[in-house]
Design a protein around this motif. Sequence first.
Motif, PDB file in Angstrom:
ATOM      1  N   HIS A  80       0.861  -1.185   0.000  1.00 56.97           N
ATOM      2  CA  HIS A  80       0.000   0.000   0.000  1.00 56.97           C
ATOM      3  C   HIS A  80       0.894   1.231   0.000  1.00 56.97           C
ATOM      4  CE1 HIS A  80      -3.240   2.482   2.365  1.00 56.97           C
ATOM      5  NE2 HIS A  80      -3.121   2.872   1.104  1.00 56.97           N
ATOM      6  N   ASN A  81       0.724   2.086  -1.003  1.00 62.31           N
ATOM      7  CA  ASN A  81       1.416   3.383  -1.031  1.00 62.31           C
ATOM      8  C   ASN A  81       0.558   4.354  -0.228  1.00 62.31           C
ATOM      9  OD1 ASN A  81       3.020   5.585  -1.582  1.00 62.31           O
ATOM     10  ND2 ASN A  81       2.409   5.766  -3.731  1.00 62.31           N
ATOM     11  N   ILE A  82       0.781   4.376   1.069  1.00 59.62           N
ATOM     12  CA  ILE A  82      -0.081   5.110   1.995  1.00 59.62           C
ATOM     13  C   ILE A  82      -0.023   6.616   1.740  1.00 59.62           C
ATOM     14  CG2 ILE A  82      -0.498   5.635   4.435  1.00 59.62           C
ATOM     15  CD1 ILE A  82       0.738   2.849   5.046  1.00 59.62           C
ATOM     16  N   ASN A  83       1.170   7.105   1.516  1.00 62.40           N
ATOM     17  CA  ASN A  83       1.326   8.541   1.329  1.00 62.40           C
ATOM     18  C   ASN A  83       2.563   8.802   0.490  1.00 62.40           C
ATOM     19  OD1 ASN A  83       0.619  11.295   1.856  1.00 62.40           O
ATOM     20  ND2 ASN A  83       2.386  11.409   3.223  1.00 62.40           N
ATOM     21  N   GLY A  84       2.461   9.734  -0.453  1.00 60.96           N
ATOM     22  CA  GLY A  84       3.606  10.064  -1.289  1.00 60.96           C
ATOM     23  C   GLY A  84       3.266   9.906  -2.762  1.00 60.96           C
ATOM     24  N   GLU A  85       4.181  10.338  -3.598  1.00 58.37           N
ATOM     25  CA  GLU A  85       3.957  10.290  -5.041  1.00 58.37           C
ATOM     26  C   GLU A  85       4.116   8.860  -5.567  1.00 58.37           C
ATOM     27  OE1 GLU A  85       2.808  12.991  -6.572  1.00 58.37           O
ATOM     28  OE2 GLU A  85       2.866  13.858  -4.553  1.00 58.37           O
ATOM     29  N   ASN A  86       3.968   8.720  -6.876  1.00 60.09           N
ATOM     30  CA  ASN A  86       4.115   7.396  -7.502  1.00 60.09           C
ATOM     31  C   ASN A  86       5.438   6.747  -7.099  1.00 60.09           C
ATOM     32  OD1 ASN A  86       1.800   8.204  -8.738  1.00 60.09           O
ATOM     33  ND2 ASN A  86       2.531   7.916 -10.833  1.00 60.09           N
ATOM     34  N   ILE A  87       5.388   5.457  -6.884  1.00 63.34           N
ATOM     35  CA  ILE A  87       6.583   4.718  -6.490  1.00 63.34           C
ATOM     36  C   ILE A  87       6.526   3.326  -7.118  1.00 63.34           C
ATOM     37  CG2 ILE A  87       5.568   3.785  -4.360  1.00 63.34           C
ATOM     38  CD1 ILE A  87       8.310   4.259  -3.005  1.00 63.34           C
ATOM     39  N   LYS A  88       7.686   2.776  -7.441  1.00 65.77           N
ATOM     40  CA  LYS A  88       7.749   1.436  -8.019  1.00 65.77           C
ATOM     41  C   LYS A  88       7.879   0.402  -6.903  1.00 65.77           C
ATOM     42  CE  LYS A  88       9.968   2.888 -12.341  1.00 65.77           C
ATOM     43  NZ  LYS A  88       8.780   2.606 -13.189  1.00 65.77           N
ATOM     44  N   TRP A  89       7.079  -0.642  -6.984  1.00 68.03           N
ATOM     45  CA  TRP A  89       7.139  -1.728  -6.007  1.00 68.03           C
ATOM     46  C   TRP A  89       7.617  -2.994  -6.714  1.00 68.03           C
ATOM     47  CZ3 TRP A  89       2.504  -5.258  -4.741  1.00 68.03           C
ATOM     48  CH2 TRP A  89       2.888  -6.253  -3.819  1.00 68.03           C
ATOM     49  N   THR A  90       8.746  -3.533  -6.217  1.00 64.22           N
ATOM     50  CA  THR A  90       9.234  -4.820  -6.697  1.00 64.22           C
ATOM     51  C   THR A  90       8.876  -5.883  -5.669  1.00 64.22           C
ATOM     52  OG1 THR A  90      11.049  -3.823  -7.948  1.00 64.22           O
ATOM     53  CG2 THR A  90      11.270  -6.146  -7.377  1.00 64.22           C
ATOM     54  N   ALA A  91       7.920  -6.710  -6.018  1.00 58.80           N
ATOM     55  CA  ALA A  91       7.451  -7.769  -5.116  1.00 58.80           C
ATOM     56  C   ALA A  91       8.243  -9.042  -5.406  1.00 58.80           C
ATOM     57  CB  ALA A  91       5.964  -8.010  -5.321  1.00 58.80           C
ATOM     58  N   LYS A  92       9.069  -9.459  -4.453  1.00 62.16           N
ATOM     59  CA  LYS A  92       9.829 -10.695  -4.580  1.00 62.16           C
ATOM     60  C   LYS A  92       9.081 -11.801  -3.837  1.00 62.16           C
ATOM     61  CE  LYS A  92      14.408  -8.522  -4.930  1.00 62.16           C
ATOM     62  NZ  LYS A  92      15.775  -8.442  -4.349  1.00 62.16           N
ATOM     63  N   ILE A  93       8.867 -12.896  -4.528  1.00 62.52           N
ATOM     64  CA  ILE A  93       8.172 -14.045  -3.950  1.00 62.52           C
ATOM     65  C   ILE A  93       9.145 -15.221  -3.903  1.00 62.52           C
ATOM     66  CG2 ILE A  93       6.249 -15.648  -4.199  1.00 62.52           C
ATOM     67  CD1 ILE A  93       5.301 -12.848  -3.593  1.00 62.52           C
ATOM     68  N   PRO A  94       9.361 -15.826  -2.734  1.00 64.41           N
ATOM     69  CA  PRO A  94      10.294 -16.956  -2.645  1.00 64.41           C
ATOM     70  C   PRO A  94       9.915 -18.080  -3.603  1.00 64.41           C
ATOM     71  CG  PRO A  94       9.696 -16.178  -0.459  1.00 64.41           C
ATOM     72  CD  PRO A  94       8.802 -15.467  -1.416  1.00 64.41           C
ATOM     73  N   GLY A  95      10.925 -18.706  -4.188  1.00 63.74           N
ATOM     74  CA  GLY A  95      10.706 -19.816  -5.097  1.00 63.74           C
ATOM     75  C   GLY A  95      10.709 -19.367  -6.549  1.00 63.74           C
ATOM     76  N   THR A  96      10.769 -20.335  -7.452  1.00 61.46           N
ATOM     77  CA  THR A  96      10.771 -20.028  -8.884  1.00 61.46           C
ATOM     78  C   THR A  96       9.359 -20.180  -9.433  1.00 61.46           C
ATOM     79  OG1 THR A  96      11.413 -22.314  -9.330  1.00 61.46           O
ATOM     80  CG2 THR A  96      13.178 -20.672  -9.199  1.00 61.46           C
ATOM     81  N   HIS A  97       8.839 -19.105  -9.990  1.00 60.09           N
ATOM     82  CA  HIS A  97       7.474 -19.078 -10.517  1.00 60.09           C
ATOM     83  C   HIS A  97       7.517 -18.407 -11.887  1.00 60.09           C
ATOM     84  CE1 HIS A  97       6.103 -20.094  -6.441  1.00 60.09           C
ATOM     85  NE2 HIS A  97       6.925 -19.136  -6.013  1.00 60.09           N
ATOM     86  N   GLU A  98       7.112 -19.150 -12.895  1.00 61.36           N
ATOM     87  CA  GLU A  98       7.122 -18.579 -14.246  1.00 61.36           C
ATOM     88  C   GLU A  98       6.160 -17.412 -14.356  1.00 61.36           C
ATOM     89  OE1 GLU A  98       6.549 -20.031 -18.911  1.00 61.36           O
ATOM     90  OE2 GLU A  98       6.274 -21.445 -17.244  1.00 61.36           O
ATOM     91  N   PHE A  99       5.055 -17.514 -13.597  1.00 60.07           N
ATOM     92  CA  PHE A  99       4.061 -16.446 -13.601  1.00 60.07           C
ATOM     93  C   PHE A  99       3.714 -16.055 -12.169  1.00 60.07           C
ATOM     94  CE2 PHE A  99       3.319 -18.931 -17.453  1.00 60.07           C
ATOM     95  CZ  PHE A  99       3.347 -17.937 -18.435  1.00 60.07           C
ATOM     96  N   LEU A 100       3.371 -14.795 -11.972  1.00 58.61           N
ATOM     97  CA  LEU A 100       2.793 -14.315 -10.731  1.00 58.61           C
ATOM     98  C   LEU A 100       1.492 -13.602 -11.083  1.00 58.61           C
ATOM     99  CD1 LEU A 100       5.993 -12.926  -8.941  1.00 58.61           C
ATOM    100  CD2 LEU A 100       4.714 -15.001  -8.339  1.00 58.61           C
ATOM    101  N   PHE A 101       0.663 -13.375 -10.075  1.00 59.78           N
ATOM    102  CA  PHE A 101      -0.629 -12.738 -10.292  1.00 59.78           C
ATOM    103  C   PHE A 101      -0.671 -11.383  -9.596  1.00 59.78           C
ATOM    104  CE2 PHE A 101      -1.166 -17.201 -10.990  1.00 59.78           C
ATOM    105  CZ  PHE A 101      -2.077 -17.291 -12.046  1.00 59.78           C
ATOM    106  N   VAL A 102      -0.985 -10.361 -10.354  1.00 59.81           N
ATOM    107  CA  VAL A 102      -1.110  -9.005  -9.817  1.00 59.81           C
ATOM    108  C   VAL A 102      -2.589  -8.664  -9.774  1.00 59.81           C
ATOM    109  CG1 VAL A 102      -0.525  -6.583 -10.114  1.00 59.81           C
ATOM    110  CG2 VAL A 102       1.123  -8.348 -10.777  1.00 59.81           C
ATOM    111  N   ASN A 103      -3.142  -8.561  -8.567  1.00 60.27           N
ATOM    112  CA  ASN A 103      -4.579  -8.335  -8.388  1.00 60.27           C
ATOM    113  C   ASN A 103      -5.396  -9.369  -9.168  1.00 60.27           C
ATOM    114  OD1 ASN A 103      -3.986  -6.112  -6.802  1.00 60.27           O
ATOM    115  ND2 ASN A 103      -4.077  -4.707  -8.525  1.00 60.27           N
TER     116      ASN A 103
END
Length: 504
Positions: free
Chosen positions: A444-467
């Motif tokens: 959650h970008n609670i406060n502040g301007e646009n920011i990039k979020w790099t979500a690292k998920i443990p393990g090898t996954h060819e695909f991840l799901f965003v929302n």
Amino acid sequence: MQTSPTTTLKYLPILLLCAILGSCNGTSQKSPEKPTRELIFVSSDKELNKAFNWAKNKALSYAHDNNDPVGYWYEAALPDREAFCMRDVSHQAIGAEILGLGKHNFNMFLKFAQNISKEKDYCSYWEINRYNKPAPVDYENDQDFWYNLPANFDITFTANRLYKWTGNKEYLENPDLINFYELSLNEYLDHWDLGYRETLERNRSLHTPNNPENSRFGNKRGIPSYNEGGRGETMLGIDMTASIIAAYKAYAEMLKLRGDLSLSSEYLEKANQEQEFLDQFWYDNEKQEYRSILYDDGSFDYFMVGKDQAFLHYLFYFDTIKEDSKILNLVGKYEANFNKLIVELKSYLPIMFYENGKSELANKVIINLCSVQNPRRAYPENSYTVIEHLTRGLMGIEADAANNGFVSFSRLEKDLEWAEMANVPLLSNKIGVKHFGKTKTIAHNINGENIKWTAKIPGTHEFLFVNGEKRASTQVANGMLPYSYITIDLEKNDTATVSTTPQS
């Protein structure tokens, strides 16, 4: 992404829980920088929650406002000295930044930088007190004072870390700080014979007072290690070499950001030369382990506990071990002996355990550090570092000023089902992160301007799901702990979910 009514209420439960626990008020904060929304951590581990609440309140009780002659500061030395020490400030700084004490950090770093001088052989003041004076316990005059030589390099290394976390370009561009970095990596290093070419032949009593027998500190004016004990005259510590490597690399990064690519390359090459010295001299191939201290009789200490303690944790702190086998060997030694270490050393360990697949042990160390059964838990660096360990270690939150972004990485164990941290100040933002095991993270970008979020998920996954939407991810081998990641943009008040399955 637009914010839904559900998102607006997202942090209500955590805030109510905080109010019930009393963790948001507790010890009054002396700093005028008290955030409108304080840092919050809750998880399914009640003992870890208790440790966080104690650490936050204790750390903030050590923060002082601008009414003292020294300006904004927090205690970073032995309790009740009313002072801050170069080593302790370096170790506490990221935790302090997470607690909203950015003005304090910058002011203290500036004080150290402004007090470097040729008269003190390019040292600064080891400890500065609230009266803006060198602490009398460590200082007699410019020729007679206590000083651990890794300090200048530690400050340089940490200044770069603070830039990455805050985006405050003063750490890159302030003239006093630049002068400190450059004197430390040139005149200071050469004057004290600390470079790999000279250090094995250096005089241990270099630059001592003219009449050392009548001085208070003698050759303690230039201890070539943070290890102040040992079984004899310490000629050199491995942490000395590691701190030089870290400072060279840090300043190379700062120069690159300032656009001086040529000089940046020169410092990076110096770092590589010192790294080669560390790998060849400090590692005993026959014993298959690191040496930690070189003594005046030519003998070495290795990993030691008890009276002499172990100082090899600085290899992790300064990021100077690359081989998995060496990392595992040293982590194993600390795992077997952490209960025997003093607080000043044990407070470095949790993130080392988190980053090497031992989160359950890291949690145990944090709970131990904050327990009333720990007779030295009031040591200021203890509480500040616990905040950093939980933020950067367990939650895997890292800031990246150069790319206007942050990273998250769940290091939860199976029996720790979820953990959430809110109102984390980084760059110009306040962010929140919640992990569900190792398969789902909400940011959650609670406060502040646009920011990039790099979500690292443990393990090898060819695909991840965003929302819930399937997207290709990038997979990283990373030795024993592979992970997959995806980077997305978060606008102000945006919330996003990254998971291994198409769940909401």
